[in-house]
Motif scaffolding. Structure first.
Motif, short mmCIF file in Angstrom:
data_model
loop_
_atom_site.label_atom_id
_atom_site.label_comp_id
_atom_site.label_asym_id
_atom_site.label_seq_id
_atom_site.Cartn_x
_atom_site.Cartn_y
_atom_site.Cartn_z
N ALA A 55 -60.34 -117.65 -87.68
CA ALA A 55 -60.85 -118.96 -88.09
C ALA A 55 -60.14 -119.47 -89.32
N ASN A 56 -59.75 -118.58 -90.21
CA ASN A 56 -59.06 -118.99 -91.43
C ASN A 56 -57.59 -119.26 -91.20
N CYS A 115 -66.04 -138.52 -108.94
CA CYS A 115 -66.64 -137.25 -108.48
C CYS A 115 -66.19 -136.91 -107.06
N VAL A 116 -66.20 -137.90 -106.18
CA VAL A 116 -65.77 -137.69 -104.79
C VAL A 116 -64.29 -137.31 -104.76
N GLN A 117 -63.49 -137.98 -105.57
CA GLN A 117 -62.06 -137.68 -105.61
C GLN A 117 -61.81 -136.25 -106.10
N ARG A 118 -62.55 -135.79 -107.08
CA ARG A 118 -62.39 -134.41 -107.57
C ARG A 118 -62.77 -133.41 -106.49
N GLU A 119 -63.84 -133.68 -105.76
CA GLU A 119 -64.25 -132.79 -104.67
C GLU A 119 -63.16 -132.74 -103.59
N GLN A 126 -58.09 -125.82 -101.38
CA GLN A 126 -58.57 -124.73 -100.53
C GLN A 126 -57.79 -124.69 -99.22
N ILE A 127 -57.53 -125.86 -98.66
CA ILE A 127 -56.76 -125.93 -97.41
C ILE A 127 -55.37 -125.36 -97.62
N ILE A 128 -54.75 -125.73 -98.73
CA ILE A 128 -53.41 -125.23 -99.02
C ILE A 128 -53.42 -123.71 -99.16
N ARG A 129 -54.42 -123.16 -99.85
CA ARG A 129 -54.51 -121.71 -100.01
C ARG A 129 -54.71 -121.03 -98.65
#
Length: 133
Positions: A55-56, A115-119, A126-129
């Motif tokens: 899945a990852n 706030c939305v942009q930071r999230e 996370q996607i890149i990692r």
């Protein structure tokens, strides 16, 4: 880092099916180095990377890039809209026509947007990692 006990998976069911993997000489050397450094068998490496982390690991990179591109374009449009609103608010403020309630609401909405942009930035990291493995 050798394992003294085989993983529980190995004991749970007999492994009777074979799987063939073709590698270049360079890939084989990388695979053998990975086997030595981890201290686990090639079969376990494949099982762990392919079956347990499926899945990852499995990502449709083409589709992901399209979505990220669309997200970037939308962020650009949002930024342009914010700049236009700020410019308009500055003009109204200079003319003494900007009400306090409009300025307060604008600042509140801009804070929410940030706030939305930071999230979104966190999720993209996370996607890149995950894609790096």
């Amino acid at each position: 880092m050798g394992n003294s006990h085989p993983p529980k998976d190995r004991l749970s069911a007999p492994k009777v099916r074979r799987f063939e993997l073709r590698l270049s000489e360079q890939e084989l050397q990388q695979f053998l180095e990975l086997e030595k450094s981890l201290g686990i068998s090639r079969s376990d490496i494949v099982r762990i990377r392919v079956l347990k982390n499926a899945a990852n690991m499995l990502v449709n990179a083409k589709e992901l890039m399209k979505k990220l591109d669309a997200t970037g374009a939308e962020l650009g449009r949002s930024g342009n809209n914010i700049n236009q609103l700020a410019r308009h608010a500055n003009i109204l403020h200079k003319q003494g026509m900007l009400s306090q309630s409009v300025a307060t609401e604008f600042n509140s909405l801009l804070g929410d947007y940030i706030c939305v942009q930071r999230e979104l930035e966190k999720v993209i990291r996370q996607i890149i990692r995950l894609m790096k493995g």
